[in-house]
Design a protein around this motif. Sequence first.
Motif, PDB file in Angstrom:
ATOM      1  N   LEU A   1       4.157  10.609  19.874  1.00 16.49           N
ATOM      2  CA  LEU A   1       3.421   9.914  20.938  1.00 16.49           C
ATOM      3  C   LEU A   1       2.003   9.609  20.459  1.00 16.49           C
ATOM      4  O   LEU A   1       1.309  10.479  19.934  1.00 16.49           O
ATOM      5  CB  LEU A   1       3.380  10.796  22.188  1.00 16.49           C
ATOM      6  CG  LEU A   1       2.756  10.168  23.442  1.00 16.49           C
ATOM      7  CD1 LEU A   1       3.579   8.985  23.930  1.00 16.49           C
ATOM      8  CD2 LEU A   1       2.616  11.205  24.550  1.00 16.49           C
ATOM      9  N   GLY A   2       1.603   8.369  20.622  1.00 19.93           N
ATOM     10  CA  GLY A   2       0.265   7.955  20.230  1.00 19.93           C
ATOM     11  C   GLY A   2       0.187   7.329  18.848  1.00 19.93           C
ATOM     12  O   GLY A   2      -0.859   6.816  18.465  1.00 19.93           O
TER      13      GLY A   2
ATOM     14  N   HIS B   1       7.031  -3.488  17.824  1.00 20.57           N
ATOM     15  CA  HIS B   1       6.437  -3.898  19.100  1.00 20.57           C
ATOM     16  C   HIS B   1       6.581  -2.797  20.156  1.00 20.57           C
ATOM     17  O   HIS B   1       5.628  -2.481  20.871  1.00 20.57           O
ATOM     18  CB  HIS B   1       7.094  -5.188  19.583  1.00 20.57           C
ATOM     19  CG  HIS B   1       6.451  -5.720  20.836  1.00 20.57           C
ATOM     20  ND1 HIS B   1       5.156  -6.154  20.874  1.00 20.57           N
ATOM     21  CD2 HIS B   1       6.924  -5.866  22.102  1.00 20.57           C
ATOM     22  CE1 HIS B   1       4.848  -6.554  22.102  1.00 20.57           C
ATOM     23  NE2 HIS B   1       5.906  -6.382  22.867  1.00 20.57           N
ATOM     24  N   MET B   2       7.748  -2.202  20.223  1.00 16.90           N
ATOM     25  CA  MET B   2       8.052  -1.202  21.252  1.00 16.90           C
ATOM     26  C   MET B   2       7.130   0.011  21.167  1.00 16.90           C
ATOM     27  O   MET B   2       6.947   0.730  22.156  1.00 16.90           O
ATOM     28  CB  MET B   2       9.517  -0.778  21.069  1.00 16.90           C
ATOM     29  CG  MET B   2      10.081   0.159  22.091  1.00 16.90           C
ATOM     30  SD  MET B   2      11.895   0.121  22.055  1.00 16.90           S
ATOM     31  CE  MET B   2      12.234   0.581  20.349  1.00 16.90           C
ATOM     32  N   THR B   3       6.560   0.248  19.979  1.00 14.44           N
ATOM     33  CA  THR B   3       5.737   1.447  19.769  1.00 14.44           C
ATOM     34  C   THR B   3       4.259   1.121  19.507  1.00 14.44           C
ATOM     35  O   THR B   3       3.467   2.037  19.285  1.00 14.44           O
ATOM     36  CB  THR B   3       6.269   2.275  18.578  1.00 14.44           C
ATOM     37  OG1 THR B   3       6.204   1.477  17.384  1.00 14.44           O
ATOM     38  CG2 THR B   3       7.703   2.715  18.805  1.00 14.44           C
ATOM     39  N   VAL B   4       3.890  -0.160  19.510  1.00 13.70           N
ATOM     40  CA  VAL B   4       2.509  -0.517  19.118  1.00 13.70           C
ATOM     41  C   VAL B   4       1.483   0.035  20.100  1.00 13.70           C
ATOM     42  O   VAL B   4       0.312   0.238  19.744  1.00 13.70           O
ATOM     43  CB  VAL B   4       2.383  -2.051  18.960  1.00 13.70           C
ATOM     44  CG1 VAL B   4       2.412  -2.764  20.314  1.00 13.70           C
ATOM     45  CG2 VAL B   4       1.096  -2.404  18.207  1.00 13.70           C
ATOM     46  N   ASN B   5       1.906   0.310  21.312  1.00 16.77           N
ATOM     47  CA  ASN B   5       0.997   0.891  22.318  1.00 16.77           C
ATOM     48  C   ASN B   5       0.958   2.416  22.238  1.00 16.77           C
ATOM     49  O   ASN B   5       0.355   3.059  23.093  1.00 16.77           O
ATOM     50  CB  ASN B   5       1.420   0.451  23.728  1.00 16.77           C
ATOM     51  CG  ASN B   5       2.767   1.021  24.133  1.00 16.77           C
ATOM     52  OD1 ASN B   5       3.524   1.504  23.285  1.00 16.77           O
ATOM     53  ND2 ASN B   5       3.088   0.950  25.418  1.00 16.77           N
ATOM     54  N   GLY B   6       1.603   2.986  21.240  1.00 17.67           N
ATOM     55  CA  GLY B   6       1.624   4.435  21.102  1.00 17.67           C
ATOM     56  C   GLY B   6       2.843   5.099  21.697  1.00 17.67           C
ATOM     57  O   GLY B   6       3.018   6.313  21.548  1.00 17.67           O
ATOM     58  N   ALA B   7       3.699   4.334  22.367  1.00 19.23           N
ATOM     59  CA  ALA B   7       4.928   4.919  22.914  1.00 19.23           C
ATOM     60  C   ALA B   7       5.763   5.496  21.770  1.00 19.23           C
ATOM     61  O   ALA B   7       5.867   4.902  20.700  1.00 19.23           O
ATOM     62  CB  ALA B   7       5.737   3.865  23.674  1.00 19.23           C
ATOM     63  N   SER B   8       6.331   6.646  22.011  1.00 24.38           N
ATOM     64  CA  SER B   8       7.167   7.292  21.006  1.00 24.38           C
ATOM     65  C   SER B   8       8.625   6.903  21.205  1.00 24.38           C
ATOM     66  O   SER B   8       9.026   6.483  22.290  1.00 24.38           O
ATOM     67  CB  SER B   8       7.024   8.813  21.112  1.00 24.38           C
ATOM     68  OG  SER B   8       7.144   9.217  22.469  1.00 24.38           O
ATOM     69  N   VAL B   9       9.413   7.044  20.142  1.00 25.03           N
ATOM     70  CA  VAL B   9      10.867   6.906  20.253  1.00 25.03           C
ATOM     71  C   VAL B   9      11.492   8.280  20.070  1.00 25.03           C
ATOM     72  O   VAL B   9      10.889   9.173  19.472  1.00 25.03           O
ATOM     73  CB  VAL B   9      11.446   5.901  19.228  1.00 25.03           C
ATOM     74  CG1 VAL B   9      10.935   4.492  19.498  1.00 25.03           C
ATOM     75  CG2 VAL B   9      11.150   6.323  17.789  1.00 25.03           C
TER      76      VAL B   9
ATOM     77  N   ARG C   1       9.759   4.138  31.014  1.00 24.43           N
ATOM     78  CA  ARG C   1      10.154   4.863  29.812  1.00 24.43           C
ATOM     79  C   ARG C   1      10.167   6.376  30.075  1.00 24.43           C
ATOM     80  O   ARG C   1       9.121   6.988  30.301  1.00 24.43           O
ATOM     81  CB  ARG C   1       9.193   4.534  28.670  1.00 24.43           C
ATOM     82  CG  ARG C   1       9.677   5.015  27.308  1.00 24.43           C
ATOM     83  CD  ARG C   1       8.970   4.324  26.156  1.00 24.43           C
ATOM     84  NE  ARG C   1       9.528   4.703  24.873  1.00 24.43           N
ATOM     85  CZ  ARG C   1      10.618   4.150  24.333  1.00 24.43           C
ATOM     86  NH1 ARG C   1      11.240   3.170  24.949  1.00 24.43           N
ATOM     87  NH2 ARG C   1      11.084   4.565  23.172  1.00 24.43           N
TER      88      ARG C   1
ATOM     89  N   SER D   1      -3.118   0.197  22.437  1.00 25.67           N
ATOM     90  CA  SER D   1      -3.469  -1.110  21.874  1.00 25.67           C
ATOM     91  C   SER D   1      -2.299  -2.062  22.076  1.00 25.67           C
ATOM     92  O   SER D   1      -1.155  -1.636  22.257  1.00 25.67           O
ATOM     93  CB  SER D   1      -3.787  -0.988  20.387  1.00 25.67           C
ATOM     94  OG  SER D   1      -4.990  -0.269  20.198  1.00 25.67           O
TER      95      SER D   1
END
Lengths: 415, 415
Positions: free
Chosen positions: A217-218, A331-339, B167, B182
Amino acid sequence: MGKERGGRKDDRRVNETWVPIPEGSGFGLQNLPYGVFAPAGAEPRVGVRIGDHVLDLAAAFADQPEIDNDVFARPSLNAFMATGPAAWTSVRTRIVELLTDSAHRDALGSALHPLDEVTLHLPIEVADYVDFYASEHHATNVGRIFRPDATPLLPNWKHLPVGYHGRSGTVVVSDTPVVRPSGQRKAPSDDTPSFGPSAKLDVEVEVGFVVGVPSTLGTPLTTADFAGHVFGACLVNDWSARDIQAWEYVPLGPFLGKSFATSISPWIVPLQALQDARTPVPPQDPEPMGYLTEHEAWNLDLDLALELNGDVVARPQYREMYWSPAQMLAHMTVNGASVRTGDLYASGTVSGPEKQQRGSLLELTWNGAEHLTLADGSTRAFLQDGDQVRITATAPGADGSRIDFGDVTGRVVRA
Amino acid sequence: MGKERGGRKDDRRVNETWVPIPEGSGFGLQNLPYGVFAPAGAEPRVGVRIGDHVLDLAAAFADQPEIDNDVFARPSLNAFMATGPAAWTSVRTRIVELLTDSAHRDALGSALHPLDEVTLHLPIEVADYVDFYASEHHATNVGRIFRPDATPLLPNWKHLPVGYHGRSGTVVVSDTPVVRPSGQRKAPSDDTPSFGPSAKLDVEVEVGFVVGVPSTLGTPLTTADFAGHVFGACLVNDWSARDIQAWEYVPLGPFLGKSFATSISPWIVPLQALQDARTPVPPQDPEPMGYLTEHEAWNLDLDLALELNGDVVARPQYREMYWSPAQMLAHMTVNGASVRTGDLYASGTVSGPEKQQRGSLLELTWNGAEHLTLADGSTRAFLQDGDQVRITATAPGADGSRIDFGDVTGRVVRA
């Protein structure tokens, strides 16, 4: 990247396994997709498909100390997928050794099950499910149908892969019956909404990507992280109730028009089997922002087919998709969202420039303005109760082989 | 339904426990919220809060054969929540017995931990996360801000509780730092989008509902099923990057503008503690369709507060929400979608008719056109790095008591 599409130029490797492989099978040694199966009366466990058999991996590796056998005695692929690319490669290499050296034939006999004697289960425990909208032809068609007087593509579409979260809990394995959803619908000509079974039940031909290795995350992932985190691909039927969706979707997006069911194929084809299917994205204009730059080609050269009651009604081609799955991941993680392990993200409907390449009935019948005529003489605008839908795909494999994704099927059950 | 809001008319029951309860505590015997905690150096397990202590339930029930002790020795509430309403009641009854009969004081001593000596964890393993949009005042404000020349509420809003999937994998427990996301932003005055940290980071004051008992795919739940499936409620901060959201959200809804983090409070208040807080939904016009009829009152009389760096900047009231959580549950499943143990659905921003009742900075500053002035003299349109956000809530409890939801906090960390 292999561009030898179509027939196999060399069957030698396919024939190296001691397992009988049917003529023309796309499940040779170059494929080896993973799934979850249960022999009659037994618990679900992880297997790998070879020809028309499935090899029980916990049983096959029972006396192989170098392989972590425990990850296979499970009802989902998640534990194995979490082990990461080095372990994925070791396991795949060892499976090929077991299946090519006939010295193993007797020892493995009881671990090898004919496919028609087992039950296939949902292969992954789905964490988050995201659905993209990555086909320019599909997005353009939808824009033309619903906003005939405006520019078909919305302003953001060529700047980012548009996507949204779907419902993980209703992702089901191929062959699960799909009950026609009920809900609120309001045609533009109606004064008030009415309630009832969807009259515009549709399919969407999609390809799904399954995350194996989680991220933090982040900390965004890049397009170069794709093969280090994504385990493999499968087929997805994103069932859609167009009338429910049209009434509910402003301003927060699709919800009940999609959440009643999403079907996936039982076999996850590992990225390692898709090396010869890799192809660059088409020219992207405007040039995507830096975080979306595709440094390695990760679009895929897949030939899909949509069957309705046994008739092929469309042949979408994945290689024309505008955004690649590596770009979607970045794209899905560029905001810091984790997978997380088990995340599933789907491409959105795969549609090509030709009419017969459209991956939804919405597009094939132009929202019911036209009709499909099936082989039995019946016609369809949208799905009828009892209709059987099937999506298939193949890709070029190593050594001139063909990689078969199997299929995702579903029959519509009356509300 | 109890309407004796405010002070406690009778402290007798609160004082019946042998655990010391601080004066004015909203964590008396009438509350007993559940969470997951870890004593120093130990594994997370399920506990119940009483005053400023937490009771380790696996330890407390170790020699109670009538209670299924195994569901508490886990790092989430999910196993316990899945046991269903009869078991929830048995456990609650037994907890009250243990905490009121001082004969248990010595035996339970080692199971009772001061709150400041434990770590609080995410209380549930989140299955699907859905966010609704159920405040008429919030939806109207948002409509006025973004579509000043049109009718504020979209045509579907009073016919159904609008919602979308968020999510699950980035739902975090209170006090988790939130890294400023971001992404791509494009102001209407810009020709092209730009990339960078969100300049419009916001909060949304929400209440979340947690599903305990799963339902069956293809079979809708009704509003009357609410208390049979939903275990309890918590506080939610639905962090929102307004600039990212504004550019990405057509046509499929919010995605990266929300998915970087959603914070929830560590305590799940069981519905059994909220019986005196139940209140009917406000008059609904037009009358909702049959499946949305509220047969029992399940709106909740909650007083919320939003604090920014210690200053209370808003006091939203939940009882004015247009759609109740029972209506949300019926809507979410009317298409046949199933719910699972651990599903979390949130109300959407809670905003009242008064300016100081608005649950987001977007509304409080009218998208930055106005500013909040904090006690230290600084002003805010949206969140600055280092800002500390806190959401609290209380409700009327049994016997004139007060139910405290605890809080959900988070500090903004620089991108």
